[in-house]
Structures are given as C-alpha cells and as structure tokens.
Design an enzyme around this catalytic site. Structure first.
Site, mmCIF file in Angstrom:
data_model
loop_
_atom_site.group_PDB
_atom_site.id
_atom_site.type_symbol
_atom_site.label_atom_id
_atom_site.label_comp_id
_atom_site.label_asym_id
_atom_site.label_seq_id
_atom_site.Cartn_x
_atom_site.Cartn_y
_atom_site.Cartn_z
ATOM 1 N N ILE A 272 1.515 -1.221 0.207
ATOM 2 C CA ILE A 272 0.239 -0.182 -0.389
ATOM 3 C C ILE A 272 0.771 1.262 0.547
ATOM 4 O O ILE A 272 1.795 1.301 0.844
ATOM 5 C CB ILE A 272 -0.472 -0.258 1.033
ATOM 6 C CG1 ILE A 272 -1.646 -1.141 1.064
ATOM 7 C CG2 ILE A 272 -1.322 2.040 0.898
ATOM 8 C CD1 ILE A 272 -2.812 -1.895 0.678
ATOM 9 N N PRO B 75 -3.138 7.811 -3.270
ATOM 10 C CA PRO B 75 -2.645 7.246 -2.707
ATOM 11 C C PRO B 75 -3.579 6.533 -1.843
ATOM 12 O O PRO B 75 -3.933 7.355 -0.373
ATOM 13 C CB PRO B 75 -1.204 7.760 -2.156
ATOM 14 C CG PRO B 75 -1.174 8.927 -3.160
ATOM 15 C CD PRO B 75 -2.102 9.255 -3.573
ATOM 16 N N CYS B 76 -3.211 5.285 -0.865
ATOM 17 C CA CYS B 76 -4.126 4.543 -0.199
ATOM 18 C C CYS B 76 -3.191 4.876 1.116
ATOM 19 O O CYS B 76 -2.836 3.571 2.182
ATOM 20 C CB CYS B 76 -4.609 3.188 -1.011
ATOM 21 S SG CYS B 76 -5.071 2.276 0.820
ATOM 22 N N GLN B 77 -4.146 5.892 2.542
ATOM 23 C CA GLN B 77 -2.928 6.241 3.527
ATOM 24 C C GLN B 77 -3.528 5.113 4.948
ATOM 25 O O GLN B 77 -3.645 5.255 4.846
ATOM 26 C CB GLN B 77 -3.016 7.389 3.749
ATOM 27 C CG GLN B 77 -2.470 8.146 2.977
ATOM 28 C CD GLN B 77 -3.164 9.745 2.950
ATOM 29 O OE1 GLN B 77 -4.149 9.928 2.884
ATOM 30 N NE2 GLN B 77 -2.476 11.186 2.916
ATOM 31 N N GLY B 78 -4.878 4.353 4.286
ATOM 32 C CA GLY B 78 -5.692 3.941 5.629
ATOM 33 C C GLY B 78 -6.169 5.077 6.034
ATOM 34 O O GLY B 78 -5.715 6.057 5.863
#
Ligand SMILES: C[S@@+](CC[C@H](N)C(=O)[O-])C[C@H]1O[C@@H](n2cnc3c(N)ncnc32)[C@H](O)[C@@H]1O
Length: 465
Positions: free
Chosen positions: A70, A171-174
């Site tokens: 990720i 972007p997948c940072q959560g």
C-alpha cells in the site's frame, strides 16, 4: 549509531557526499541516520547498494517495517511551492474532456488521448517533476503542482471546461472512520485523499470517473477500505464497479495488476474490456471473482507480448554504458509502434554496478536463490533476471537497481535502463520525461501504463456509443 552512519564513516564520507553518490537528498540521508523517517526498500536501495549491503539488512538495522504494498512509491508530503503551468495548445472543441487528479506523468490519461476522442484539459500532482512531465506530454492541459488538500476544485473549474471524465489514483493511506459525504468539506485536514477525490468529482460533476489503485487495497482493512470507497462514490450519484486488470492480458509486455474502480452518472452497466492476449500467472488478487479467470482464453488469443519483443531492437550496452542512436529497424510490431517515429534514442543509459554487484548479476537467475551464496538478504525476486520470452514482472520505482523487483536484463549483464522500463510500461520513445534520472525512473515506475489507459478509454467509448 545507525548502520548508515557507521558505514559512511568507515568510507570517510560526509553526509553530503553520500547523498551525491546515491542521488539522494541530503535531508533524506540526515533523517535516515537520525531514525526520523521510515523509507521504503525502494528508496533506500541506492544507499544500500552504494554502502555494499542489501536493502533488507539496512531496513532491519533501521528497525523498519517490511515493504508494504500500500502506498508503494508514493510521496504524500508537500514538496516545495505550489505552481501552475498554462496549457500549450488551446482546447479542441467537440472532444470528451478529461481531468487527471494525482496525475503523476499522466500515463492513464495519455492513453485516453490516444483514442483521438478524449482531450486532457487539466492535471494535478504534488510533485513538481511530475507536473512538468505531465505538462510536456498533455499539451491541451492546464497543470497544477500542489497538494490536493491545499487547494479547492475551483482552481480547476476556473481554468478548464466541465470534464466528461475525472481520473485519479489517490494514494491509499488507510483511514479509520467512515464519514458520510454530506459532512465532508473541502480543506478539512481530517479528509483522507479518497475523500478529496470524491469532493473533486462531486464539484466537477463529470459523467464518468476512473479511480486506479494498488491491488493491496482489496485486502486493506479486510476489504473495509474498498467498500467505503464504493459507498462514497455511490452516495454522490455514481453507478460503480471494480475489477483488477493485468496489463499482460491487453498487450502490455509486463505482468502488472492494478485495481480500477469505474463509475458513471448515466446509469450504464459498464462492460469491462475483454482480454486480447493470453497469459498464465498467479495473481496477487487471485481469490476475487472480479479478477479474470486465468485459463479462460487459452488457445483463442495470441500469447502476451514478451520482454524481448518489447526491447530487443535497442542497442546492447554494458553496465554504465549508454546509446543515443537506434542501430537497427524494429523487429516486432510492438517495437515499431512504441518507437512512434522517434529519430534519436533517449534514456538508454545503464546503471554502473560495483564489482560485487557484477558478480551477482552474472550469476543471477529467475529468483534470488541463484545468488543466495552471494547476498545476505533480499526479497525472493531481488537480484533476479527477467525471462526473455515472457512479459516482465511488475516494474517498480527502482528498476535500474538489481536489488529491486526482478529487473536484470534477460541476456545482458546489467539492470534495465530507463528506456527499457518505459517500453515495458508502454510509454512511446517520443514521450518526454523531465527531471533527474532518479526522478524519471520513479515517474516511469509509478505510472499507469498508457496502453491500459487506452484500453479502458475504448471500453468507455463502447459503453456510451
Ligand atoms: C500512482 S501515481 C499516479 C499515476 C498516474 N495516475 C498515471 O496514470 O501515471 C500517484 C500520484 O499521486 C501524487 N500525490 C500523492 N499525494 C498527493 C497529494 N496530497 N496531492 C496531490 N498529488 C498527490 C503522487 O505525487 C503521485 O504522482
């Protein structure tokens, strides 16, 4: 004392000299030595190679977490001042306009333009080198270099017509909490980048959106992240579906899986593109039904394009060498298309390797086991050679260094050149890359392959016909 400082001191180098020798920023070396950052294995690989240890050991010694898919290669901190670049050519009437958010160099949207029906009218990225490369290849687009969280959709609205489609790979940072869309506001620091994407889509009101991400997002928080995003986009009026596409199925000489989420406000049940090439592989997302069945197409389709079919016409060079002229005619249809009429050969420059690394390269095989006696750690695909007759494995942001994911040339003793990486990513030889070599390699490795963009664009055109 960290291992970086220890080895640097042994070599009698200053931090500045280490930074210069590894094309790193001085601040990066300083922060790493002080344990203030958690770099990825890709980011530390040049430093590790220069210091003569494997990136794995360096990571361990820094007590860092292992490489996490990720956010692979993404930068999310503000880099320098925000600026804009005006469009070079006026907007053409009667095209389907596209806005590219988190555009990078705009591989996805460049592919859309290749259909001749779409025109990219605006792009936005945090990094200045990305914005400059994007602008040099999207001549009708107004480019913004800024953190998306620091501006509002008005900046795009003031400088571009209403788009037919908005694309983006946030972007997948959560994120931990799910907040209803109606409670979101632009410029709220609590928003994650997906929420910013949704806010821009809601403000720009495109008929369609395309969101692209790493496959790791499927399993992120046990699928909660994906569900949240789907619900978010549905809540603002889009009919959504998702699929993992592997470029190798569509004529890309690379096995590269990406997750695509596509939505429209036209109530169209989107029909995903059918594969054009046959390829057998064990995908990262294999257990999901949305991933294409592997054996379905055997016999009916031509095999996937191989590495040498893509790069075999380029002049052979040694480690540290380069070539600026083509020495032969294209040998395959892929090579003929990808040259795109280029007269001079750019970016065919091979990394210089140490004597120890050359020995590793000479003995390298399909995975790290061939050189296990020469290296002390690494991932199973580090220091590995590509197959000549297969598509490459995924090109990363560090493919000019052998310690990275399988990136040694199939028959020459060196890592891939930026030109070879660009070819495997389906960037034509005429695509203009701006910036330093280290930036260009990241630009190439982080991009969505234009060819995949073109395939998706054609599928959307077929869906609205
Ligand atoms: C995977 S890349 C995009 C690739 C691109 N879609 C293409 O087709 O080539 C993700 C991009 O998001 C950008 N980015 C990350 N955080 C950002 C932010 N806060 N604001 C704007 N851009 C950001 C990164 O600089 C990076 O270029």
């Amino acid at each position: 004392m960290t291992v970086v400082k220890e080895l640097r001191t042994k070599l009698g180098l200053t931090q500045k000299q280490l930074a210069a020798n590894t094309s790193s920023k001085l601040a990066f070396i300083q922060k790493m030595e002080r344990g203030l950052i958690t770099p990825t294995i890709e980011e530390i690989a040049p430093v590790a190679e220069f210091l003569g240890i494997t990136p794995g050991i360096l990571l361990d010694s820094l007590k860092l977490r292992a490489l996490d898919n990720i956010g692979e290669g993404y930068k999310t901190s503000l880099q320098g001042e925000a600026f804009t670049i005006p469009r070079v050519k006026p907007i053409t009437p009667d095209r389907l306009y596209m806005v590219d958010l988190f555009c990078g160099v705009g591989g996805l949207s460049y592919g859309f333009e290749q259909t001749g029906r779409f025109e990219v009218v605006a792009g936005l990225d945090l990094l200045s080198d990305r914005a400059k490369t994007f602008s040099a290849n999207h001549l009708h687009a107004f480019s913004v270099c800024s953190d998306i969280t620091k501006i509002t959709p008005q900046t795009i609205q003031d400088n571009a017509p209403r788009p037919f489609i908005v694309a983006g790979g946030p972007p997948c940072q959560g994120f931990s909490s799910i907040r209803p869309f109606r409670t979101l506001t632009v410029n709220d620091e609590r928003n994650n980048l997906f929420e910013h994407f949704a806010l821009y889509v809601d403000a720009l009101q495109p008929e369609w959106f395309v969101m692209e991400n790493v496959v790791g997002m499927l399993t992120h928080k046990n699928g909660e992240t994906l569900t949240t995003i789907l619900e978010l986009m549905q809540s603002i009026g889009y009919r959504v579906s998702w699929k993992v596409l592997n470029g190798a199925y569509y004529g890309l000489p690379q096995s590269r899986e990406r997750l695509f989420i596509i939505g429209n406000r036209q109530n169209v049940d989107f029909v995903w593109p059918e594969p054009t090439h046959f390829y057998v592989y064990q995908g990262m997302a294999g257990r999901y039904s949305q991933v294409l069945a592997r054996d379905l197409f055997h016999g009916a389709l031509p095999p996937a394009v191989s590495v040498m079919e893509a790069i075999g016409d380029l002049p052979p060079i040694i480690a540290g060498g380069n070539a600026t002229q083509y020495e032969r005619e294209p040998l395959t249809p892929y090579q003929a298309t990808i040259r795109n009429g280029a007269q001079n050969l750019a970016l065919h420059e091979a990394t210089t390797h140490s004597d120890k690394m050359m020995e590793i390269i000479r003995q390298s095989g399909r995975n790290i086991s061939a050189v296990q006696h020469l290296v002390t750690s690494g991932f199973s695909t580090s220091y590995s050679r590509l197959d000549a007759d297969e598509p490459s494995t995924t090109i990363t942001v560090n493919f000019v260094h052998p310690s990275s994911n399988r990136c040694i040339h199939p028959i020459q003793h060196r890592a891939l050149t930026p030109r070879e990486g660009a070819r495997l990513q389906s960037f034509p030889d005429t695509f203009v890359f701006n910036g330093k070599k280290t930036q260009i390699v990241k630009q190439i490795g982080n991009a969505v392959p234009p060819l995949l963009g073109e395939v998706i664009a054609e599928a959307i055109l077929a869906n609205i016909a």
